[in-house]
Design a protein around this motif. Sequence first.
Motif, PDB file in Angstrom:
ATOM      1  N   GLY A 122       0.647  -1.323   0.425  1.00 32.85           N
ATOM      2  CA  GLY A 122      -0.042  -0.367   0.148  1.00 32.85           C
ATOM      3  C   GLY A 122       0.818   1.531   0.224  1.00 32.85           C
ATOM      4  O   GLY A 122       0.645   2.419   0.802  1.00 32.85           O
ATOM      5  N   ALA A 123       2.058   1.369  -0.418  1.00 32.96           N
ATOM      6  CA  ALA A 123       2.809   2.342  -0.514  1.00 32.96           C
ATOM      7  C   ALA A 123       2.752   3.656  -1.129  1.00 32.96           C
ATOM      8  O   ALA A 123       3.034   4.909  -1.271  1.00 32.96           O
ATOM      9  N   GLY A 124       1.254   3.613  -2.335  1.00 28.80           N
ATOM     10  CA  GLY A 124       0.945   4.325  -3.041  1.00 28.80           C
ATOM     11  C   GLY A 124       2.319   5.176  -3.706  1.00 28.80           C
ATOM     12  O   GLY A 124       2.925   4.400  -3.852  1.00 28.80           O
ATOM     13  N   GLU A 125       2.492   6.597  -3.526  1.00 33.36           N
ATOM     14  CA  GLU A 125       3.212   7.136  -3.730  1.00 33.36           C
ATOM     15  C   GLU A 125       4.994   7.361  -3.685  1.00 33.36           C
ATOM     16  O   GLU A 125       5.534   8.353  -3.995  1.00 33.36           O
ATOM     17  N   GLY A 126       4.485   6.601  -2.484  1.00 37.35           N
ATOM     18  CA  GLY A 126       5.962   6.546  -1.606  1.00 37.35           C
ATOM     19  C   GLY A 126       6.406   7.001  -0.507  1.00 37.35           C
ATOM     20  O   GLY A 126       7.019   8.104  -0.561  1.00 37.35           O
ATOM     21  N   VAL A 127       4.759   7.700   0.189  1.00 36.11           N
ATOM     22  CA  VAL A 127       4.992   9.091   1.048  1.00 36.11           C
ATOM     23  C   VAL A 127       5.361   8.125   2.549  1.00 36.11           C
ATOM     24  O   VAL A 127       6.497   9.077   3.156  1.00 36.11           O
ATOM     25  N   LEU A 128       6.161   7.412   2.855  1.00 38.67           N
ATOM     26  CA  LEU A 128       6.810   6.452   3.703  1.00 38.67           C
ATOM     27  C   LEU A 128       7.913   7.103   4.048  1.00 38.67           C
ATOM     28  O   LEU A 128       8.673   7.505   4.488  1.00 38.67           O
ATOM     29  N   ASN A 129       8.400   6.947   2.525  1.00 34.59           N
ATOM     30  CA  ASN A 129      10.205   7.196   2.216  1.00 34.59           C
ATOM     31  C   ASN A 129       9.716   8.577   2.239  1.00 34.59           C
ATOM     32  O   ASN A 129      11.243   8.889   2.451  1.00 34.59           O
ATOM     33  N   GLU A 130       9.674   9.203   2.305  1.00 31.57           N
ATOM     34  CA  GLU A 130       9.195  10.896   2.510  1.00 31.57           C
ATOM     35  C   GLU A 130       9.640  11.382   3.750  1.00 31.57           C
ATOM     36  O   GLU A 130      10.584  11.908   4.231  1.00 31.57           O
ATOM     37  N   TYR A 131       9.252  10.343   4.998  1.00 28.19           N
ATOM     38  CA  TYR A 131       9.745  10.172   5.963  1.00 28.19           C
ATOM     39  C   TYR A 131      10.600   9.834   6.543  1.00 28.19           C
ATOM     40  O   TYR A 131      11.096   9.819   7.458  1.00 28.19           O
ATOM     41  N   ILE A 132      11.407   8.099   5.885  1.00 29.88           N
ATOM     42  CA  ILE A 132      11.720   8.191   6.389  1.00 29.88           C
ATOM     43  C   ILE A 132      13.519   7.890   6.264  1.00 29.88           C
ATOM     44  O   ILE A 132      13.304   7.545   4.821  1.00 29.88           O
ATOM     45  N   ASP A 133      14.478   7.741   7.114  1.00 31.67           N
ATOM     46  CA  ASP A 133      15.622   7.849   6.296  1.00 31.67           C
ATOM     47  C   ASP A 133      15.855   6.535   5.600  1.00 31.67           C
ATOM     48  O   ASP A 133      15.920   5.859   6.441  1.00 31.67           O
ATOM     49  N   SER A 134      16.575   6.850   4.595  1.00 32.44           N
ATOM     50  CA  SER A 134      17.056   5.831   3.902  1.00 32.44           C
ATOM     51  C   SER A 134      18.385   4.668   4.684  1.00 32.44           C
ATOM     52  O   SER A 134      18.345   4.256   5.096  1.00 32.44           O
ATOM     53  N   GLU A 135      18.994   5.585   5.766  1.00 27.32           N
ATOM     54  CA  GLU A 135      20.315   5.148   6.647  1.00 27.32           C
ATOM     55  C   GLU A 135      19.639   3.911   7.456  1.00 27.32           C
ATOM     56  O   GLU A 135      20.233   3.535   8.221  1.00 27.32           O
ATOM     57  N   ILE A 136      18.303   4.467   7.493  1.00 26.54           N
ATOM     58  CA  ILE A 136      17.625   2.980   8.612  1.00 26.54           C
ATOM     59  C   ILE A 136      17.240   1.896   7.789  1.00 26.54           C
ATOM     60  O   ILE A 136      17.715   0.725   9.059  1.00 26.54           O
TER      61      ILE A 136
END
Length: 189
Positions: free
Chosen positions: A58-72
Amino acid sequence: MNLLDKFHNWRRKTRWNKQYRKGRWDNLRNPIEAERYTTIINFIKNHGKSQPSILDLGAGEGVLNEYIDSEIFSHFLGMDFSEVSIEKAKAKNFPKAEFVTADIHTYIPNQKFDVIIFNEAFYYVHESEKQQVLDRMLAHLTDNGILIVSIYREGIGCWEYFDKLKKLDFTIVKTDQEKTYWKIGVYKC
């Protein structure tokens, strides 16, 4: 699903694509949603392993990615029913992330994940398919992996499917709008 259910599923897909084209789901970036995404991220940090692989259903447009630091995380795979939303997510070129269009009713991940998130998606699974979809996703969860479930408001007909799992944490993210809240739980097999 029978033929009629498949037809309704096709209609929903057409409607979702149209809605994403017209910006109907841009509200997912509203500040009111921020605490929901922050809660998901905190559940990953507090209950998941370090540098997990993540599957966002249910990723949609990737909104979770806008919040989460890719280093995590080590790897992020976002899946959504709407090809329009996935194309928008891909265009953002998030680091360590890829996105696929698929129907949750039939989707089979090509690897196991340390974190699987039903991100406002489980209540869209057809009632006759919910247990099968859950079992399929759990089969793609690594040993000691976690399942995070975010459901808008009550999620009637959903939560009972997670009762057999070990609940690690659960919260209700409330807002100043009376009927706008999310229930979010994190589970292990």
